[in-house]
Write a protein that holds these residues in place. Structure first.
Motif, PDB file in Angstrom:
ATOM      1  N   CYS A  45       0.558  -1.547  -0.154  1.00 32.31           N
ATOM      2  CA  CYS A  45      -0.581  -0.188  -0.098  1.00 32.31           C
ATOM      3  C   CYS A  45       1.244   1.457  -0.022  1.00 32.31           C
ATOM      4  O   CYS A  45       0.158   2.356  -0.461  1.00 32.31           O
ATOM      5  CB  CYS A  45      -0.593   0.413   1.233  1.00 32.31           C
TER       6      CYS A  45
ATOM      7  N   CYS B 143       1.767   3.332  -2.623  1.00 26.78           N
ATOM      8  CA  CYS B 143       0.570   5.158  -3.237  1.00 26.78           C
ATOM      9  C   CYS B 143       0.053   6.023  -1.982  1.00 26.78           C
ATOM     10  O   CYS B 143      -0.297   7.276  -1.650  1.00 26.78           O
ATOM     11  CB  CYS B 143      -0.701   4.569  -3.942  1.00 26.78           C
ATOM     12  N   HIS B 144      -0.373   4.966  -0.705  1.00 18.69           N
ATOM     13  CA  HIS B 144      -0.190   5.794   0.582  1.00 18.69           C
ATOM     14  C   HIS B 144       0.262   6.520   1.026  1.00 18.69           C
ATOM     15  O   HIS B 144       0.102   7.261   2.013  1.00 18.69           O
ATOM     16  CB  HIS B 144      -1.674   4.833   1.022  1.00 18.69           C
TER      17      HIS B 144
ATOM     18  N   MET C 168      -6.964   1.900  -7.624  1.00 15.44           N
ATOM     19  CA  MET C 168      -6.545   1.140  -6.418  1.00 15.44           C
ATOM     20  C   MET C 168      -7.605  -0.507  -7.075  1.00 15.44           C
ATOM     21  O   MET C 168      -8.395  -0.924  -7.072  1.00 15.44           O
ATOM     22  CB  MET C 168      -7.546   1.803  -4.805  1.00 15.44           C
TER      23      MET C 168
HETATM   24  C1  HEC Z   1      -1.888   2.187  -7.152  1.00 21.67           C
HETATM   25  C2  HEC Z   1      -2.338   3.176  -6.026  1.00 21.67           C
HETATM   26  C3  HEC Z   1      -2.745   1.957  -4.738  1.00 21.67           C
HETATM   27  C4  HEC Z   1      -2.248   2.096  -4.250  1.00 21.67           C
HETATM   28  C5  HEC Z   1      -1.362   0.312  -4.541  1.00 21.67           C
HETATM   29  C6  HEC Z   1      -3.510   1.059  -2.707  1.00 21.67           C
HETATM   30  N1  HEC Z   1      -4.617   2.376  -3.082  1.00 21.67           N
HETATM   31 FE1  HEC Z   1      -6.049   2.031  -1.561  1.00 21.67          FE
HETATM   32  N2  HEC Z   1      -6.395   4.120  -2.797  1.00 21.67           N
HETATM   33  C7  HEC Z   1      -6.187   4.908  -3.641  1.00 21.67           C
HETATM   34  C8  HEC Z   1      -6.919   5.657  -4.182  1.00 21.67           C
HETATM   35  C9  HEC Z   1      -6.316   6.063  -5.598  1.00 21.67           C
HETATM   36  C10 HEC Z   1      -7.874   5.683  -3.672  1.00 21.67           C
HETATM   37  C11 HEC Z   1      -9.061   6.817  -3.528  1.00 21.67           C
HETATM   38  C12 HEC Z   1     -10.042   6.236  -4.163  1.00 21.67           C
HETATM   39  C13 HEC Z   1     -11.474   7.400  -4.086  1.00 21.67           C
HETATM   40  O1  HEC Z   1     -11.555   7.584  -3.423  1.00 21.67           O
HETATM   41  O2  HEC Z   1     -12.321   6.712  -4.897  1.00 21.67           O
HETATM   42  C14 HEC Z   1      -8.119   4.695  -2.552  1.00 21.67           C
HETATM   43  C15 HEC Z   1      -8.305   5.096  -1.007  1.00 21.67           C
HETATM   44  C16 HEC Z   1      -8.404   3.517  -0.443  1.00 21.67           C
HETATM   45  C17 HEC Z   1      -9.007   3.790   0.725  1.00 21.67           C
HETATM   46  C18 HEC Z   1     -10.560   4.501   1.194  1.00 21.67           C
HETATM   47  C19 HEC Z   1      -9.961   5.325   1.900  1.00 21.67           C
HETATM   48  C20 HEC Z   1     -11.953   6.228   1.922  1.00 21.67           C
HETATM   49  O3  HEC Z   1     -11.351   6.600   1.441  1.00 21.67           O
HETATM   50  O4  HEC Z   1     -12.395   5.699   3.287  1.00 21.67           O
HETATM   51  C21 HEC Z   1      -8.905   2.718   1.625  1.00 21.67           C
HETATM   52  C22 HEC Z   1      -9.674   1.766   3.455  1.00 21.67           C
HETATM   53  C23 HEC Z   1      -7.896   2.081   1.040  1.00 21.67           C
HETATM   54  N3  HEC Z   1      -7.189   2.861   0.298  1.00 21.67           N
HETATM   55  C24 HEC Z   1      -6.585   1.305   1.839  1.00 21.67           C
HETATM   56  C25 HEC Z   1      -5.344   0.512   1.204  1.00 21.67           C
HETATM   57  C26 HEC Z   1      -4.674  -0.495   1.326  1.00 21.67           C
HETATM   58  C27 HEC Z   1      -5.184  -0.801   2.671  1.00 21.67           C
HETATM   59  C28 HEC Z   1      -3.614  -1.472   0.361  1.00 21.67           C
HETATM   60  C29 HEC Z   1      -2.636  -1.944   0.224  1.00 21.67           C
HETATM   61  C30 HEC Z   1      -3.474  -3.296   0.239  1.00 21.67           C
HETATM   62  C31 HEC Z   1      -4.019   0.091  -0.346  1.00 21.67           C
HETATM   63  N4  HEC Z   1      -5.210   1.358  -0.173  1.00 21.67           N
HETATM   64  C32 HEC Z   1      -2.943   0.161  -1.846  1.00 21.67           C
HETATM   65  C33 HEC Z   1      -4.954   4.236  -4.214  1.00 21.67           C
HETATM   66  C34 HEC Z   1      -4.395   2.562  -3.719  1.00 21.67           C
END
Ligand code: HEC
Length: 130
Positions: free
Chosen positions: A58, A61-62, A107
């Motif tokens: 994660c 990106c995060h 994501m």
């Molecule tokens: C390719 C990039 C990327 C990766 C890798 C990624 N994310 Fe995300 N994540 C995003 C994006 C972009 C959003 C926002 C989506 C939206 O708001 O439409 C998001 C949103 C989220 C949210 C929702 C937050 C909310 O708005 O409530 C969670 C929970 C989350 N990610 C958890 C994770 C976790 C846990 C992992 C690893 C297992 C992960 N993400 C890996 C890009 C990524």
């Protein structure tokens, strides 16, 4: 033929409009997700494993601190979520779990992880709140 042109224009305009809406609105999990109770709540061991998973899957990106500022996230629309935000953290564990399972472009859906691993991630995400 004329009808087809009108239809194309209509689709282009509404497409652009809905794109704009989705860029602004936040991502909301269905109400039913809230009743999914975290079986690993306050489980420190689970949180530790969650941290490992987060760093592997994660962080790109995060970001290390969960600010949504990972190197792969910079160019994304919408931006990766900022887990330090109190407003974002006000949702339930079940809602986080649902979002990790379902994903939302750009994501991925992390349904290749088992339930336990996704709860471990939820636990760790909770620690990123500031
Ligand atoms: C390719 C990039 C990327 C990766 C890798 C990624 N994310 Fe995300 N994540 C995003 C994006 C972009 C959003 C926002 C989506 C939206 O708001 O439409 C998001 C949103 C989220 C949210 C929702 C937050 C909310 O708005 O409530 C969670 C929970 C989350 N990610 C958890 C994770 C976790 C846990 C992992 C690893 C297992 C992960 N993400 C890996 C890009 C990524």
């Amino acid at each position: 033929m004329k009808k087809l042109i009108y239809l194309t224009i209509f689709l282009l305009v509404t497409g652009a409009f809905t794109n704009q809406i989705s860029a602004q609105s936040s991502w909301v999990a269905p109400k039913s997700a809230d009743s999914n109770i975290n079986p690993f709540k306050d489980d420190i061991e689970a949180t530790k494993i969650g941290k490992k998973l987060y760093r592997q899957m994660c962080v790109t990106c995060h970001g290390v601190k969960g600010k949504g500022d990972g190197i792969a996230g910079v160019a994304l629309t919408p931006k990766p979520a900022n887990f330090t935000s109190g407003e974002l953290q006000s949702q339930t564990d079940g809602a986080f779990f649902w979002k990790i399972t379902e994903g939302k472009s750009p994501m991925a859906a992390y349904n290749m992880l088992n339930d336990k691993q996704r709860w471990q991630l939820v636990n760790y995400i909770r620690t990123l709140k500031q």
